[in-house]
Design a protein around this motif. Sequence first.
Motif, PDB file in Angstrom:
ATOM      1  N   LEU A 537       3.502  -6.690  -4.294  1.00 45.48           N
ATOM      2  CA  LEU A 537       4.541  -5.710  -3.987  1.00 45.48           C
ATOM      3  C   LEU A 537       3.953  -4.307  -3.874  1.00 45.48           C
ATOM      4  O   LEU A 537       4.396  -3.508  -3.042  1.00 45.48           O
ATOM      5  N   VAL A 538       2.967  -3.986  -4.693  1.00 47.17           N
ATOM      6  CA  VAL A 538       2.299  -2.684  -4.590  1.00 47.17           C
ATOM      7  C   VAL A 538       1.673  -2.540  -3.208  1.00 47.17           C
ATOM      8  O   VAL A 538       1.810  -1.503  -2.537  1.00 47.17           O
ATOM      9  N   GLN A 539       0.992  -3.577  -2.772  1.00 45.31           N
ATOM     10  CA  GLN A 539       0.319  -3.553  -1.474  1.00 45.31           C
ATOM     11  C   GLN A 539       1.320  -3.420  -0.332  1.00 45.31           C
ATOM     12  O   GLN A 539       1.090  -2.698   0.639  1.00 45.31           O
ATOM     13  N   GLU A 540       2.450  -4.101  -0.445  1.00 47.97           N
ATOM     14  CA  GLU A 540       3.446  -4.107   0.633  1.00 47.97           C
ATOM     15  C   GLU A 540       4.208  -2.789   0.754  1.00 47.97           C
ATOM     16  O   GLU A 540       4.693  -2.445   1.834  1.00 47.97           O
ATOM     17  N   THR A 541       4.332  -2.045  -0.346  1.00 49.22           N
ATOM     18  CA  THR A 541       5.224  -0.885  -0.356  1.00 49.22           C
ATOM     19  C   THR A 541       4.499   0.454  -0.384  1.00 49.22           C
ATOM     20  O   THR A 541       5.156   1.501  -0.377  1.00 49.22           O
ATOM     21  N   ALA A 542       3.182   0.462  -0.415  1.00 54.18           N
ATOM     22  CA  ALA A 542       2.439   1.727  -0.544  1.00 54.18           C
ATOM     23  C   ALA A 542       2.528   2.556   0.742  1.00 54.18           C
ATOM     24  O   ALA A 542       2.380   2.034   1.846  1.00 54.18           O
ATOM     25  N   TYR A 543       2.780   3.851   0.591  1.00 59.91           N
ATOM     26  CA  TYR A 543       2.812   4.775   1.732  1.00 59.91           C
ATOM     27  C   TYR A 543       2.650   6.202   1.211  1.00 59.91           C
ATOM     28  O   TYR A 543       2.740   6.453   0.004  1.00 59.91           O
ATOM     29  N   PHE A 580       4.686   3.840  -4.226  1.00 55.39           N
ATOM     30  CA  PHE A 580       4.675   2.367  -4.182  1.00 55.39           C
ATOM     31  C   PHE A 580       5.661   1.859  -5.229  1.00 55.39           C
ATOM     32  O   PHE A 580       6.035   2.582  -6.163  1.00 55.39           O
ATOM     33  N   SER A 581       6.093   0.642  -5.057  1.00 56.16           N
ATOM     34  CA  SER A 581       7.011   0.014  -6.016  1.00 56.16           C
ATOM     35  C   SER A 581       6.223  -0.725  -7.085  1.00 56.16           C
ATOM     36  O   SER A 581       5.144  -1.271  -6.818  1.00 56.16           O
ATOM     37  N   SER A 582       6.776  -0.747  -8.304  1.00 59.05           N
ATOM     38  CA  SER A 582       6.179  -1.503  -9.416  1.00 59.05           C
ATOM     39  C   SER A 582       7.193  -2.512  -9.937  1.00 59.05           C
ATOM     40  O   SER A 582       8.309  -2.143 -10.289  1.00 59.05           O
ATOM     41  N   GLN A 583       6.780  -3.745  -9.951  1.00 47.11           N
ATOM     42  CA  GLN A 583       7.627  -4.821 -10.494  1.00 47.11           C
ATOM     43  C   GLN A 583       6.877  -5.429 -11.670  1.00 47.11           C
ATOM     44  O   GLN A 583       5.879  -6.126 -11.495  1.00 47.11           O
ATOM     45  N   ILE A 584       7.358  -5.146 -12.892  1.00 45.44           N
ATOM     46  CA  ILE A 584       6.630  -5.523 -14.094  1.00 45.44           C
ATOM     47  C   ILE A 584       7.307  -6.722 -14.738  1.00 45.44           C
ATOM     48  O   ILE A 584       8.451  -6.632 -15.193  1.00 45.44           O
ATOM     49  N   HIS A 585       6.615  -7.844 -14.757  1.00 47.13           N
ATOM     50  CA  HIS A 585       7.158  -9.110 -15.253  1.00 47.13           C
ATOM     51  C   HIS A 585       6.778  -9.319 -16.721  1.00 47.13           C
ATOM     52  O   HIS A 585       5.706  -8.911 -17.151  1.00 47.13           O
ATOM     53  N   ASN A 586       7.651 -10.004 -17.441  1.00 44.69           N
ATOM     54  CA  ASN A 586       7.326 -10.471 -18.795  1.00 44.69           C
ATOM     55  C   ASN A 586       7.182 -11.982 -18.737  1.00 44.69           C
ATOM     56  O   ASN A 586       8.163 -12.716 -18.720  1.00 44.69           O
ATOM     57  N   ASN A 587       5.941 -12.446 -18.708  1.00 42.93           N
ATOM     58  CA  ASN A 587       5.654 -13.879 -18.634  1.00 42.93           C
ATOM     59  C   ASN A 587       5.318 -14.475 -19.992  1.00 42.93           C
ATOM     60  O   ASN A 587       4.815 -15.590 -20.073  1.00 42.93           O
ATOM     61  N   GLY A 588       5.555 -13.738 -21.063  1.00 36.27           N
ATOM     62  CA  GLY A 588       5.206 -14.223 -22.389  1.00 36.27           C
ATOM     63  C   GLY A 588       6.278 -15.104 -22.995  1.00 36.27           C
ATOM     64  O   GLY A 588       7.107 -15.688 -22.298  1.00 36.27           O
ATOM     65  N   ARG A 589       6.271 -15.182 -24.338  1.00 36.22           N
ATOM     66  CA  ARG A 589       7.219 -16.031 -25.048  1.00 36.22           C
ATOM     67  C   ARG A 589       8.117 -15.233 -25.985  1.00 36.22           C
ATOM     68  O   ARG A 589       8.826 -15.804 -26.810  1.00 36.22           O
ATOM     69  N   ALA A 590       8.073 -13.903 -25.860  1.00 33.37           N
ATOM     70  CA  ALA A 590       8.954 -13.037 -26.643  1.00 33.37           C
ATOM     71  C   ALA A 590       9.316 -11.834 -25.785  1.00 33.37           C
ATOM     72  O   ALA A 590       8.539 -11.425 -24.903  1.00 33.37           O
ATOM     73  N   ASP A 591      10.484 -11.248 -26.013  1.00 32.95           N
ATOM     74  CA  ASP A 591      10.899 -10.068 -25.261  1.00 32.95           C
ATOM     75  C   ASP A 591       9.961  -8.903 -25.546  1.00 32.95           C
ATOM     76  O   ASP A 591       9.453  -8.752 -26.664  1.00 32.95           O
ATOM     77  N   TRP A 724      -4.562   3.087   3.633  1.00 36.57           N
ATOM     78  CA  TRP A 724      -4.490   1.626   3.706  1.00 36.57           C
ATOM     79  C   TRP A 724      -4.752   1.060   2.301  1.00 36.57           C
ATOM     80  O   TRP A 724      -5.797   1.345   1.699  1.00 36.57           O
ATOM     81  N   VAL A 725      -3.815   0.310   1.807  1.00 34.65           N
ATOM     82  CA  VAL A 725      -3.947  -0.314   0.487  1.00 34.65           C
ATOM     83  C   VAL A 725      -4.009  -1.820   0.681  1.00 34.65           C
ATOM     84  O   VAL A 725      -3.120  -2.407   1.316  1.00 34.65           O
ATOM     85  N   HIS A 726      -5.046  -2.454   0.167  1.00 35.57           N
ATOM     86  CA  HIS A 726      -5.207  -3.898   0.388  1.00 35.57           C
ATOM     87  C   HIS A 726      -5.993  -4.527  -0.763  1.00 35.57           C
ATOM     88  O   HIS A 726      -6.511  -3.833  -1.651  1.00 35.57           O
ATOM     89  N   SER A 727      -6.080  -5.830  -0.745  1.00 37.77           N
ATOM     90  CA  SER A 727      -6.805  -6.614  -1.753  1.00 37.77           C
ATOM     91  C   SER A 727      -6.305  -6.345  -3.169  1.00 37.77           C
ATOM     92  O   SER A 727      -7.084  -6.308  -4.128  1.00 37.77           O
TER      93      SER A 727
END
Length: 754
Positions: A537-543, A580-591, A724-727
């Motif tokens: 998402l960072v790569q897609e939205t950077a400007y 750019f947009s930041s989407q921060i996920h919680n993939n753990g086992r506690a909030d 240009w933001v990539h990789s």
Amino acid sequence: MGSCSTWAWQELLVLLSSLWLWVGSAQPTPPGPTHASGPQLKFRLAGYPRKHNEGRVEVFYNDEWGTICDDDFTLANAHVLCRHLGFVAATGWAHSAKYGKGVGRIWLDNVNCAGGEKSIGDCKHRGWGNSDCSHEEDAGVICKDERIPGFKDSNVIETEQSHVEEVRLRPVVSGARRQLPVTEGIVEVRYKDGWAQICDEGWDSQNSRVVCGMMGFPAEKKVNRNFYKLFSERQQLNYRLHSVSCTGTEVHLSMCTFEFYRGNASAACGAGMPAVVSCVPGPLFATGNAHKKKQRQQQQGQPRIRLKGGAKVGEGRVEVLKNSEWGTICDDRWNLLSASVVCRELGFGSAKEALTGARMGQGTGPIHMNEVQCLGTEKSLWSCPFKNITQEDCKHTEDAAIRCNIPYMGYENLIRLSGGRSRFEGRVEVAVGTGNGDQPRWGLVCGEGWGTLEAMVACRQLGLGFANHGLQETWYWDASNVTEMVLSGVKCAGHEMSLSHCQHHSASLNCKNTGTRFAAGVICSETASDLLLHAPLVQETAYIEDRPLHMLYCAAEENCLSSSARLANWPYGHRRLLRFSSQIHNNGRADFRPKAGRHSWVWHECHRHYHSMDIFTHYDILTPNGTKVAEGHKASFCLEDTECEEADVAKRYECANFGEQGITVGCWDLYRHDIDCQWIDITDVKPGNYILQVVINPNFEVAESDFTNNAMKCNCKYDGHRIWVHSCHIGDALSEEANKRFEQYPGQLNNQIS
């Protein structure tokens, strides 16, 4: 009269059955011994029996032993089966042949009990012997360790293997204090109130491999039998087992075939001697410089397998490296044999558990392997048959994980907690040697510099999981008899097994504030959060945006611009912003919850919301050599659930109206590119090739199960007008070689990750 009596008893039984169904699903207390209805059934627990009250359920029907499939299995089924076995109730059940695969028929499938049935045969099922399962789906039960009063039932068959639960290596070296881990000694099994030996007639390297695996070692080696023969001739030995025959892939000695001695066991074994085993420790537990050098030589090069998200050493989500990109394993057909190959490959012993359903948190990136089917003899997981995941429907909610046997090091005896409200919290006390051979003394740890990383090591050493908090002051906990400070300057990386492995001041104490008030403390937790950024998402939205200064007063108040903005001619001119947009996920086992309580949150009038963390994210522009040329001053955040991955996951946190802040497990917090401060001020950056780096929770203020995935990096090419933001990728998502290429050639399109 007889028929009326029969009718009355039937009515009473119906009423009792209804009452039983009402309470049965909670915690059934059976009225007494149960017996099978219809054909005579017998039951037993088999497999890897860590305790006598759990194991694979086997049922004897139609003169043949068989198993039960885990399809549609429930706790109510386990209640009925545990009562068959003489226990009052079940506390859990196990699927996917957790206790090993059975043999013979699979007698029952799709069993559906209400919980109050007298016999498993009274429950709904597909019919005896009618199943579409394999033994990889054998069900097991964990029964409450409490017997039904007066239970005596010949239908319960005790397997002799269940009497071989505890095994140890007894060293015979005398004199100096024994060094841990114990890698060599006589194999002994717990028998009655003591220990008994195994006759070594027919004992081979496969048997030794199993024992070493149980003790936490990846391999076995030859042993000097003559030394032990002389020792055994001078001892009164009590032999318990003989004719042990293992294939080498078993995770416990009880899963091998063997025979018990009957009668006078001390006179047994003929001209033999007790079985002796010598094990090769893995790199983490090797002692001696020469041995460590040999281990390092064996492990040269980038490893292709790793564990993530585990609280203890030797446990975690299994991740594998393929095409220079780290990914996970789908849990379809995941079992102890495959798990043991992973454990040994990583330098541990055999597997204690093969975990399914992302029990150690969800991974990211590709899922490289599915339906892994190891024989157990392979040197590497990559030598095992598996399916390519590209054609399969697996999600990260199915990531496989393991718990391995590790050597006993005794680290938990050198640390304790005091003063806390529960065993998971308290003031940290450590044992230090006196230097003259006396008993070690207990003392406190200086709270200066003590933080989350140090607390993580302390909680791991205590066996209490992850650290919720590392506390520098503990005045609010009850004082103990221990008041002396004995350790200061503790600085940990977070992965150490013991506080003694961390940096710390040597013999002399250096602590400004002493006493129990300023002693280090911890609050531990069995689970933890795990944050990571959605890199694509960072790569897609950077400007780039040139934003007028008169629209940036709020941002300046919150310190979201570079320092040179203070010298600008307000309100004229503009600042150049990389957004750019930041989407921060919680993939753990506690909030994920902010460290500070709401009483200390800061109100920002301009944006009209509370900020719960002073520093939550760093945004930086770096040169190829790592020099920072611009930074985003996103000083603090308002944490909330924007969306959740699954429809059945409820959002818990919302910033509006002074609501609770945090990120729920399985949800994410989205900061859109058009929000104030969601940028890096690049007004002063010259054209060139750069690295964009985003780091979440950079100061480790809030505990997570894994800090290594908190950074995200992208290549940037800036020509003075466009960017240009990539990789873009999570910091530890690529191999070391691919990361070096990424950092060496920023701005060069890096499509060949191989």
